[in-house]
Design an enzyme around this catalytic site. Structure first.
Site, PDB file in Angstrom:
ATOM      1  N   ASN A   1     -16.826  18.983 114.884  1.00  0.00           N
ATOM      2  CA  ASN A   1     -16.663  19.238 113.461  1.00  0.00           C
ATOM      3  C   ASN A   1     -18.032  19.335 112.773  1.00  0.00           C
ATOM      4  O   ASN A   1     -19.050  19.517 113.425  1.00  0.00           O
ATOM      5  CB  ASN A   1     -15.763  18.200 112.793  1.00  0.00           C
ATOM      6  CG  ASN A   1     -14.828  18.836 111.767  1.00  0.00           C
ATOM      7  OD1 ASN A   1     -15.274  19.537 110.863  1.00  0.00           O
ATOM      8  ND2 ASN A   1     -13.536  18.591 111.913  1.00  0.00           N
ATOM      9  N   ARG A   2     -18.059  19.177 111.448  1.00  0.00           N
ATOM     10  CA  ARG A   2     -19.251  19.518 110.669  1.00  0.00           C
ATOM     11  C   ARG A   2     -20.067  18.290 110.264  1.00  0.00           C
ATOM     12  O   ARG A   2     -19.510  17.223 110.011  1.00  0.00           O
ATOM     13  CB  ARG A   2     -18.848  20.296 109.413  1.00  0.00           C
ATOM     14  CG  ARG A   2     -18.261  21.659 109.723  1.00  0.00           C
ATOM     15  CD  ARG A   2     -17.657  22.312 108.494  1.00  0.00           C
ATOM     16  NE  ARG A   2     -17.193  23.664 108.796  1.00  0.00           N
ATOM     17  CZ  ARG A   2     -15.991  23.946 109.311  1.00  0.00           C
ATOM     18  NH1 ARG A   2     -15.129  22.968 109.564  1.00  0.00           N
ATOM     19  NH2 ARG A   2     -15.651  25.195 109.575  1.00  0.00           N
TER      20      ARG A   2
ATOM     21  N   HIS B   1     -19.861  21.537 115.457  1.00  0.00           N
ATOM     22  CA  HIS B   1     -19.483  21.398 116.866  1.00  0.00           C
ATOM     23  C   HIS B   1     -20.677  21.260 117.809  1.00  0.00           C
ATOM     24  O   HIS B   1     -20.707  21.842 118.890  1.00  0.00           O
ATOM     25  CB  HIS B   1     -18.624  22.576 117.306  1.00  0.00           C
ATOM     26  CG  HIS B   1     -17.252  22.591 116.681  1.00  0.00           C
ATOM     27  ND1 HIS B   1     -16.615  21.441 116.259  1.00  0.00           N
ATOM     28  CD2 HIS B   1     -16.392  23.612 116.418  1.00  0.00           C
ATOM     29  CE1 HIS B   1     -15.421  21.751 115.767  1.00  0.00           C
ATOM     30  NE2 HIS B   1     -15.266  23.060 115.842  1.00  0.00           N
TER      31      HIS B   1
ATOM     32  N   HIS C   1     -11.050  21.865 121.915  1.00  0.00           N
ATOM     33  CA  HIS C   1     -10.721  22.877 120.904  1.00  0.00           C
ATOM     34  C   HIS C   1      -9.720  23.913 121.439  1.00  0.00           C
ATOM     35  O   HIS C   1      -9.844  25.111 121.156  1.00  0.00           O
ATOM     36  CB  HIS C   1     -11.992  23.576 120.434  1.00  0.00           C
ATOM     37  CG  HIS C   1     -11.935  24.069 119.023  1.00  0.00           C
ATOM     38  ND1 HIS C   1     -11.035  25.015 118.603  1.00  0.00           N
ATOM     39  CD2 HIS C   1     -12.674  23.752 117.928  1.00  0.00           C
ATOM     40  CE1 HIS C   1     -11.219  25.277 117.319  1.00  0.00           C
ATOM     41  NE2 HIS C   1     -12.213  24.517 116.882  1.00  0.00           N
TER      42      HIS C   1
ATOM     43  N   GLU D   1      -7.063  19.064 116.909  1.00  0.00           N
ATOM     44  CA  GLU D   1      -8.236  18.412 117.489  1.00  0.00           C
ATOM     45  C   GLU D   1      -8.227  16.913 117.158  1.00  0.00           C
ATOM     46  O   GLU D   1      -8.396  16.527 116.006  1.00  0.00           O
ATOM     47  CB  GLU D   1      -9.512  19.053 116.947  1.00  0.00           C
ATOM     48  CG  GLU D   1      -9.598  20.548 117.188  1.00  0.00           C
ATOM     49  CD  GLU D   1     -10.601  21.209 116.255  1.00  0.00           C
ATOM     50  OE1 GLU D   1     -11.805  20.869 116.357  1.00  0.00           O
ATOM     51  OE2 GLU D   1     -10.182  22.035 115.421  1.00  0.00           O
TER      52      GLU D   1
END
Length: 351
Positions: free
Chosen positions: A81-82, A107, A182, A314
């Site tokens: 994720n971010r 990621h 993912h 996820e």
């Protein structure tokens, strides 16, 4: 084990198959740990592939895929994720990560775990066949501190149509870690068949609102009265239009789930009858409905992967956790062992 193609630097990659006698067959490559196919029976007993991906390595290395970077079936790390603007501070030291999803890091950066070659060790236990993938991430790789040793074990259970993913890791210096997979699911995968009619249930009372760059605001908001309320099952397309850009949000799972794998989501496709139950011990579930798939990628069986061709569920920690003191910690220190389990349990409904 079969050859899967050669990387641009001449390195050979491999493809591994794990299966049981109940109709489940999983294929995984040691390049990025990508799940390339996953066959499970429908209500008629006919096996079918239920994940997005490619039959050859070039699908995962061609310029179009690398530009759009949908991460089909990949292992994600060092941080899934971010992370806002690619910045965080750990023990008073600032770190800068690659900005590969402007203005943020996504990621694991430009060359995350999805683009690394993992050491593969096939095996078996009393519960079924396994594939252990091992990777050593060097100190400073993609800007992350500390050497990290990671193992992800894929296992197909012999007694049930279940895929178990067991993540483990230890660090030589303090670092941050958020591992996930993912895979994009479509339980009735075929030309023109999107996931908008799939019925989803997620037992989450809260979700993470985000800003216009998909970074959490820090609030854990109630799902009541919002399109993020999946506490009763309903089709994914029913409220999708109420979410600008589509679903790409973290749903907050119950505290009790961190004590061991518990139900995080159920998915049902009425035409095929296939079901998927996701169990995890992680605190978050990122729901992504393939909003940014453009139709430029052609996958297995010549299927064009357009918007909503698949969805990702996820299991992970929250996005941008290193910058939110109120979120569950993702710090991993020397002497600690990270371990997490997620299961994909497949079945059918007769109605």
């Amino acid at each position: 084990m079969f050859p899967f193609g050669t990387l641009p630097d001449g390195t050979a990659t491999e493809l591994f198959t794990l299966e049981n006698t109940l109709g489940l067959r999983l294929t995984v490559t040691n390049y990025g740990g990508h799940v390339t196919s996953l066959h499970v029976p429908d209500r008629q007993g006919q096996p079918g592939d239920v994940v997005l991906g490619f039959d050859t390595l070039t699908g995962y290395t061609n310029p179009v895929f690398l530009k759009e970077n949908p991460y089909f079936g990949a292992l994600i790390g060092r941080y899934g994720n971010r992370i806002a603007q690619g910045r965080f501070t750990l023990d008073g030291h600032p770190y800068q990560l690659p900005i590969n999803d402007p203005p943020n890091s996504l990621h694991g950066g430009t060359l995350g775990f999805d683009k690394r070659l993992w050491q593969a060790v096939p095996g078996t236990t009393d519960e079924g066949p396994t594939l252990a993938l091992n990777y050593r991430s060097a100190d400073g790789e993609e800007g992350y501190p500390g050497t990290l040793h990671v193992q992800v074990v894929y296992q197909v259970l012999a007694a049930a149509n279940t895929v178990r993913l067991t993540y483990s890791a230890y660090a030589e210096q303090p670092t941050v870690l958020n591992l996930t997979n993912h895979t994009y699911f479509n339980l009735n995968l075929g030309p023109g068949r999107d996931i908008l009619g799939h019925e989803l249930l997620v037992p989450a009372d809260r979700y993470l609102p985000v800003d216009d760059t998909q970074i959490p605001t820090g609030e854990l908001a109630s799902v009541s009265g919002t399109p993020f309320d999946f506490r009763q099952p309903h089709p994914l397309g029913a409220r999708l239009g109420q979410v600008p850009g589509g679903y790409d949000h973290n749903l907050v799972l119950a505290e009790a789930m961190r004590l061991g794998p518990a139900l995080a989501a159920t998915l049902y496709e009425p035409t095929s009858g296939r079901t998927l139950a996701v169990h995890t011990d992680q605190p978050g579930l990122q729901l992504y409905t393939g909003n940014q798939l453009t139709g430029n990628l052609v996958g297995k069986q010549g299927i064009v992967y357009g918007p909503h061709a698949g969805l990702a569920l996820e299991t992970q920690h929250f996005p941008d956790s290193p910058n939110h003191a109120g979120f569950p910690s993702t710090v991993l220190r020397p002497g600690e062992q990270f371990r997490s389990v997620t299961e994909w349990r497949f079945g059918v409904r007769e109605d």
